[in-house]
Design an enzyme around this catalytic site. Structure first.
Site, short mmCIF file in Angstrom:
data_model
loop_
_atom_site.label_atom_id
_atom_site.label_comp_id
_atom_site.label_asym_id
_atom_site.label_seq_id
_atom_site.Cartn_x
_atom_site.Cartn_y
_atom_site.Cartn_z
N GLY A 91 0.86 -1.24 0.08
CA GLY A 91 0.15 0.03 0.14
C GLY A 91 0.81 1.30 -0.14
O GLY A 91 2.23 1.02 0.05
N LYS A 113 4.48 12.09 -2.60
CA LYS A 113 5.33 10.79 -2.55
C LYS A 113 6.37 11.24 -1.53
O LYS A 113 6.93 12.30 -1.72
CB LYS A 113 5.74 10.16 -3.71
CG LYS A 113 6.85 8.90 -3.27
CD LYS A 113 7.03 8.26 -4.57
CE LYS A 113 8.00 7.10 -4.59
NZ LYS A 113 8.59 6.52 -5.66
N ASP A 125 9.61 4.77 7.13
CA ASP A 125 9.70 6.16 7.88
C ASP A 125 8.67 7.06 7.12
O ASP A 125 8.26 8.14 7.47
CB ASP A 125 11.06 6.74 7.92
CG ASP A 125 11.63 7.00 6.64
OD1 ASP A 125 11.23 6.50 5.49
OD2 ASP A 125 12.86 7.31 6.63
N ASP A 258 3.33 -4.66 -7.77
CA ASP A 258 2.77 -3.56 -6.96
C ASP A 258 3.46 -2.37 -7.70
O ASP A 258 3.03 -1.23 -7.35
CB ASP A 258 2.98 -3.55 -5.46
CG ASP A 258 4.71 -3.58 -5.09
OD1 ASP A 258 5.14 -4.91 -5.48
OD2 ASP A 258 5.04 -2.82 -4.51
N ASP A 268 6.45 4.13 -10.35
CA ASP A 268 7.45 3.99 -9.28
C ASP A 268 9.10 3.90 -9.64
O ASP A 268 9.61 2.75 -9.64
CB ASP A 268 7.21 2.67 -8.35
CG ASP A 268 5.85 3.07 -7.50
OD1 ASP A 268 5.44 4.17 -7.78
OD2 ASP A 268 5.63 2.26 -6.88
P1 AMP Z 1 8.71 0.12 -4.00
O1 AMP Z 1 9.01 -1.36 -4.31
O2 AMP Z 1 9.63 0.94 -3.54
O3 AMP Z 1 7.84 0.75 -4.75
O4 AMP Z 1 7.74 -0.09 -2.55
C1 AMP Z 1 7.44 -1.18 -1.84
C2 AMP Z 1 6.37 -1.03 -0.59
O5 AMP Z 1 7.22 -0.22 0.44
C3 AMP Z 1 5.39 0.18 -0.95
O6 AMP Z 1 4.10 -0.32 -0.38
C4 AMP Z 1 5.83 1.35 -0.42
O7 AMP Z 1 4.79 2.32 -0.13
C5 AMP Z 1 6.76 0.91 0.80
N1 AMP Z 1 7.75 1.71 1.04
C6 AMP Z 1 8.96 2.13 0.26
N2 AMP Z 1 9.74 2.88 1.16
C7 AMP Z 1 8.90 3.38 2.13
C8 AMP Z 1 9.28 4.39 3.19
N3 AMP Z 1 10.42 4.95 3.37
N4 AMP Z 1 8.40 4.40 4.28
C9 AMP Z 1 7.06 3.73 4.27
N5 AMP Z 1 6.80 3.05 3.20
C10 AMP Z 1 7.94 2.62 2.10
MG MG Z 2 5.99 0.83 -5.23
#
Ligand code: AMP
Ligand code: MG
Length: 491
Positions: A91, A113, A125, A258, A268
């Site tokens: 999410g 973001k 974080d 995702d 992303d």
């Molecule tokens: P990504 O593969 O970078 O698109 O992220 C995978 C998941 O990790 C997604 O649900 C993002 O919202 C979550 N996510 C990535 N970085 C952070 C962060 N610094 N704080 C909170 N959630 C994160």
């Molecule tokens: Mg992502």
């Protein structure tokens, strides 16, 4: 052009879905935010005036301190397969959807973001660092400049707030725009909840694939038919997107389900890379030790990913045999798009059966010499007239001579006038791509408050096929001292 916040027409279609789709939650504002950069080109496309974006209230919106007037701020839920493994619920862990605005291009969602923690943050974080925010900002403009479907970004806000990654960095928020941020993983999340799955399907189809409502004979489509039609669209758009990525040397780096858009957009941006020295098995993401998302694997990984999307649709009607039938044309769409793009990049009239061998020979030549991806394609336009200059790009001169003989024979058979052929080729083989070292230069300068490199890159990347006098250095591969190491997922 909208000049007043009060004149923005804001709606909240996604928040109209059942409450299981999101959490209403305010962002955590950055302290003492500063506008690092505004994307005036995108703003103009969206009908937003420079005055509107210069309004102090706009800075508050972008830094998470104030909602969009009339907007319902939410974090959306999705799930996904990460590196081939079911990861369960994910999410928006650091993103907030502010609402959607009416624009000359239709409704566009605005999403922050890096705007703080949500119930989906898990261990994160909720923040994003300036480095990764600038990378996302520049890459989405580079993709748009190349004509490749992508989410965009309207601007970046920065702050001195510390963010802890491998080192201490500073926080930033990107304001992203897209008609929708729905992912394959959103469908996967609701795969066992037929009512919610149906609501999601209806939402996406009504907004983006309304043709799926009617069958070829004009009668109303059943839920099963709608789901299959939706899948057919995503299969085709995803296949074409993969051909786009491969033929511009782009590696996404984290093709988890995702991170796959149901609109066929690039979404992303993390440890992505536009290749310099070509390696078919190039891996841009340090975390991807197995090379699951290597350059050459992207077409088949996307094929695996559309299967996960397909599998999530069974609760609204289609059975396995029906889904299989709709998935099957993926390869055909991919090959068609790939051949079409390669034919254009090679300056040929149309694809012929033997051309696949010519293409394969080209990749082999590039790979064996680790020649620069972008430069090599660009040099093809003048290769027949400038044999020597072309051959010099490759460490194996003899292999290059041999391949060039085949290519010249093929070009001669087409008998296109040279200037016409070159013109066509220069319109599809970019001079400028967002090489990692260029992005890094812009980040280093931005960190010191200097956005001139961001501006220069945006100018070149928005118009990447034309020679910009004085900017020859930006078309060159990195010098040995400029090479950047592979990037980790940390952003
Ligand atoms: P990504 O593969 O970078 O698109 O992220 C995978 C998941 O990790 C997604 O649900 C993002 O919202 C979550 N996510 C990535 N970085 C952070 C962060 N610094 N704080 C909170 N959630 C994160
Ligand atoms: Mg992502």
């Amino acid at each position: 052009m909208i000049t007043n916040l009060a004149d923005l027409v804001v709606s909240n279609s996604y928040a109209g879905l059942p409450s299981a789709f999101y959490t209403s939650i305010a962002p955590q504002a950055l302290s003492e935010p500063r506008m690092l950069h505004i994307n005036q080109v995108l703003a103009a496309e969206l009908g937003l005036s420079p005055e509107l974006l210069a309004d102090p209230a706009w800075l508050e919106i972008m830094s998470g301190a104030r909602p969009l007037p009339g907007g319902q701020t939410i974090a959306t839920v999705y799930s996904g397969h990460q590196f081939g493994v079911w990861a369960g619920q994910l999410g928006d862990g650091r993103a907030h959807l502010l609402g959607e605005i009416e624009t000359p291009q239709g409704p566009v969602e605005l999403q922050l973001k890096g705007s703080g923690q949500t119930p989906y943050s898990r261990m994160g974080d909720g923040r994003a660092v300036l480095r990764s925010s600038v990378r996302e900002y520049l890459a989405s403009e580079a993709m748009a400049g190349l004509g490749i479907p992508t989410t965009r970004a309207l601007g970046i806000v920065v702050s001195d707030d510390p963010v802890y990654r491998e080192t201490i960095e500073t926080a930033a928020i990107v304001l992203r725009t897209s008609p929708s941020f729905v992912r394959f993983g959103t469908f996967e999340h609701f795969s066992k909840q037929p009512e919610h799955l149906q609501a999601l399907l209806d939402y996406v189809v009504d907004r983006f694939y309304p043709d799926c409502r009617t069958l070829a004979d004009g009668t109303q489509a059943s839920s099963t038919d709608v789901a299959l039609c939706f899948l057919a669209h995503v299969v085709e758009l995803t296949a074409v997107l993969m051909a786009d990525w491969l033929t511009c040397g782009f590696c996404h780096g984290v093709m988890n389900t995702d991170n796959m858009s149901v609109l066929g957009l690039t979404i992303d941006y993390g440890p992505y890379g536009f290749m310099d020295a070509f390696q078919a098995n190039h891996i841009c993401n340090l975390t991807d030790t197995q090379g699951r998302y290597a350059w050459h694997a992207q077409g088949s990984v996307a094929w695996w990913n559309v299967h996960r999307l397909a599998g999530s649709l069974m609760a609204v009607g289609p059975d396995a045999a029906m889904l299989k039938q709709v998935l099957e044309p993926y390869e055909k769409h991919f090959l068609q798009a790939y051949r079409q793009k390669m034919v254009a990049k090679f300056g040929l009239r149309e694809w012929q059966t033997d051309d696949d061998a010519l293409f394969d020979g080209w990749w082999r030549l590039l790979h064996d010499s680790q020649a620069d991806f972008t430069q090599s394609f660009r040099a093809l336009a003048t290769a027949p007239e400038n044999r020597e200059g072309f051959v010099k790009l490759f460490s194996d001169h003899e292999a290059a001579q041999n391949w060039l003989d085949d290519y010249m024979a093929r070009v001669a058979a087409d008998a296109l006038p040279t200037s016409e052929r070159q013109q066509h080729m220069n319109a599809v083989n970019p001079l400028y791509v967002l090489r990692n070292h260029l992005a890094q230069q812009a980040i280093d300068a931005a960190q010191a408050g200097d956005v001139s490199e961001i501006e220069t890159l945006l100018r070149l990347l928005r118009d990447p096929y034309r020679h910009h006098p004085g900017y020859e250095d930006y078309a060159r591969p990195p010098a040995p001292g400029q090479r950047t190491p592979a990037l980790s997922c940390s952003s």
